[in-house]
Design a protein around this motif. Structure first.
Motif, PDB file in Angstrom:
ATOM      1  N   VAL A   1      -7.607 -31.736  -8.330  1.00 57.49           N
ATOM      2  CA  VAL A   1      -7.967 -33.385  -8.148  1.00 57.49           C
ATOM      3  C   VAL A   1     -10.107 -32.371  -8.285  1.00 57.49           C
ATOM      4  O   VAL A   1      -9.594 -33.841  -7.848  1.00 57.49           O
ATOM      5  CB  VAL A   1      -7.023 -33.299  -7.348  1.00 57.49           C
ATOM      6  N   GLY A   2      -9.924 -31.755  -7.035  1.00 58.40           N
ATOM      7  CA  GLY A   2     -11.754 -31.907  -6.793  1.00 58.40           C
ATOM      8  C   GLY A   2     -12.274 -32.402  -7.564  1.00 58.40           C
ATOM      9  O   GLY A   2     -13.537 -33.109  -8.055  1.00 58.40           O
TER      10      GLY A   2
ATOM     11  N   MET B   1     -10.359 -29.199   0.972  1.00 55.53           N
ATOM     12  CA  MET B   1      -8.534 -28.284   1.137  1.00 55.53           C
ATOM     13  C   MET B   1      -8.343 -26.951   0.769  1.00 55.53           C
ATOM     14  O   MET B   1      -7.787 -26.494   0.428  1.00 55.53           O
ATOM     15  CB  MET B   1      -7.847 -29.591   0.342  1.00 55.53           C
ATOM     16  N   CYS B   2      -9.099 -27.467  -0.731  1.00 52.67           N
ATOM     17  CA  CYS B   2      -9.524 -25.980  -0.972  1.00 52.67           C
ATOM     18  C   CYS B   2      -9.369 -24.719  -0.807  1.00 52.67           C
ATOM     19  O   CYS B   2      -8.862 -23.348  -1.046  1.00 52.67           O
ATOM     20  CB  CYS B   2      -9.617 -26.591  -2.844  1.00 52.67           C
TER      21      CYS B   2
ATOM     22  N   SER C   1     -10.858 -32.395  -1.354  1.00 55.17           N
ATOM     23  CA  SER C   1     -10.376 -32.081  -2.237  1.00 55.17           C
ATOM     24  C   SER C   1     -10.135 -30.745  -2.348  1.00 55.17           C
ATOM     25  O   SER C   1      -9.966 -29.855  -1.837  1.00 55.17           O
ATOM     26  CB  SER C   1      -9.599 -32.248  -3.969  1.00 55.17           C
ATOM     27  N   TYR C   2     -11.779 -30.456  -2.216  1.00 52.14           N
ATOM     28  CA  TYR C   2     -12.773 -28.933  -2.170  1.00 52.14           C
ATOM     29  C   TYR C   2     -12.860 -28.047  -1.067  1.00 52.14           C
ATOM     30  O   TYR C   2     -12.299 -26.913  -0.787  1.00 52.14           O
ATOM     31  CB  TYR C   2     -14.034 -29.314  -3.246  1.00 52.14           C
TER      32      TYR C   2
ATOM     33  N   LYS D   1      -8.495 -37.939   3.585  1.00 53.70           N
ATOM     34  CA  LYS D   1      -8.670 -36.515   3.137  1.00 53.70           C
ATOM     35  C   LYS D   1      -9.033 -35.339   3.637  1.00 53.70           C
ATOM     36  O   LYS D   1      -9.330 -33.927   3.692  1.00 53.70           O
ATOM     37  CB  LYS D   1      -9.663 -36.938   1.952  1.00 53.70           C
TER      38      LYS D   1
ATOM     39  N   THR E   1      -5.058 -28.357  -6.279  1.00 54.36           N
ATOM     40  CA  THR E   1      -6.596 -29.532  -5.147  1.00 54.36           C
ATOM     41  C   THR E   1      -7.809 -28.841  -5.276  1.00 54.36           C
ATOM     42  O   THR E   1      -8.533 -30.308  -5.741  1.00 54.36           O
ATOM     43  CB  THR E   1      -6.798 -28.654  -3.101  1.00 54.36           C
TER      44      THR E   1
ATOM     45  N   ALA F   1      -7.651 -31.511   5.003  1.00 54.65           N
ATOM     46  CA  ALA F   1      -7.653 -30.248   5.488  1.00 54.65           C
ATOM     47  C   ALA F   1      -7.504 -29.172   6.411  1.00 54.65           C
ATOM     48  O   ALA F   1      -7.219 -28.114   6.437  1.00 54.65           O
ATOM     49  CB  ALA F   1      -9.190 -30.068   4.550  1.00 54.65           C
TER      50      ALA F   1
ATOM     51  N   GLY G   1      -1.304 -24.258  -3.848  1.00 54.61           N
ATOM     52  CA  GLY G   1      -2.332 -25.588  -2.446  1.00 54.61           C
ATOM     53  C   GLY G   1      -3.477 -25.518  -3.364  1.00 54.61           C
ATOM     54  O   GLY G   1      -4.450 -26.195  -3.865  1.00 54.61           O
TER      55      GLY G   1
END
Length: 201
Positions: free
Chosen positions: A111-112, A150-151, A147-148, A66, A108, A70, A104
């Motif tokens: 998802v987060g 990666m966002c 996910s956050y 994960k 993400t 990122a 993207g």
């Protein structure tokens, strides 16, 4: 602040993959040495419970993946098919790249948020993992955190691309911490062996 986040991300990934590798190595060595008929050592090894090792390594690799995703966005190591986009005019290419980066970030981010909601729900239960008996909300916390992050990385890359028009590029030949070699001699066409001989004399 961003440099600290970058280093924290890299250290966490390195710690997780290094720790998981050591735990797997220990578990494999334990399994095979426990089968050797050594009177005292075999009894001692068989008394050790290492059933938790496989589960812990799985969780560590999930967390590493994960946060590694990122890291991949930040450094540009994700594989992308951009042959057609690179052939477009600059203004149109710019719009497509920004759209892809913002899409993207949106994905993400969703998802987060869903992951955070799931962690909140499961955190109010008594569910634990099978071997470690770790609360499952800690295990699933990697979904919103990774996910956050990666966002954020998608938004960071999109902002840099919006301002400069450049995307991060990963150079496979570059090793972090090793600088590019610089020219030592000012004399053209001088072979290093000639300079060594001259300095020795």
């Amino acid at each position: 602040m961003l440099k600290l986040l970058d280093h924290l991300e890299e250290w966490l990934i390195a710690f997780l993959i290094g720790g998981a590798t050591l735990i797997i190595f220990f578990a494999v060595v334990h399994r095979y040495t426990a089968g050797l008929p050594i009177p005292v050592v075999q009894d001692w090894l068989l008394s050790m419970n290492v059933s938790w090792a496989q589960e812990l390594c799985i969780y560590m690799f999930i967390w590493m993946a994960k946060f590694g995703a990122a890291y991949g966005v930040r450094t540009g190591i994700h594989v992308g098919v951009d042959v057609l986009i690179n052939r477009l005019p600059d203004t149109l290419r710019r719009k497509y790249v920004l759209f892809g980066l913002l899409a993207g970030a949106l994905f993400t981010g969703i998802v987060g948020t869903l992951g955070a909601n799931y962690v909140w729900v499961i955190g109010h239960t008594d569910q634990t993992s099978a071997d470690l008996e770790l609360p499952l909300w800690i295990v699933y916390l990697c979904i919103p955190c990774g996910s956050y992050l990666m966002c954020f990385r998608f938004l960071q890359v999109a902002w840099i691309f919006f301002r400069t028009g450049e995307l991060p590029k990963h150079d496979v030949s570059h090793v972090e911490g090793i600088e590019e070699p610089t020219a030592v001699f000012d004399v053209p066409d001088l072979h290093p062996a000639d300079a060594t001989r001259g300095s020795a004399s």
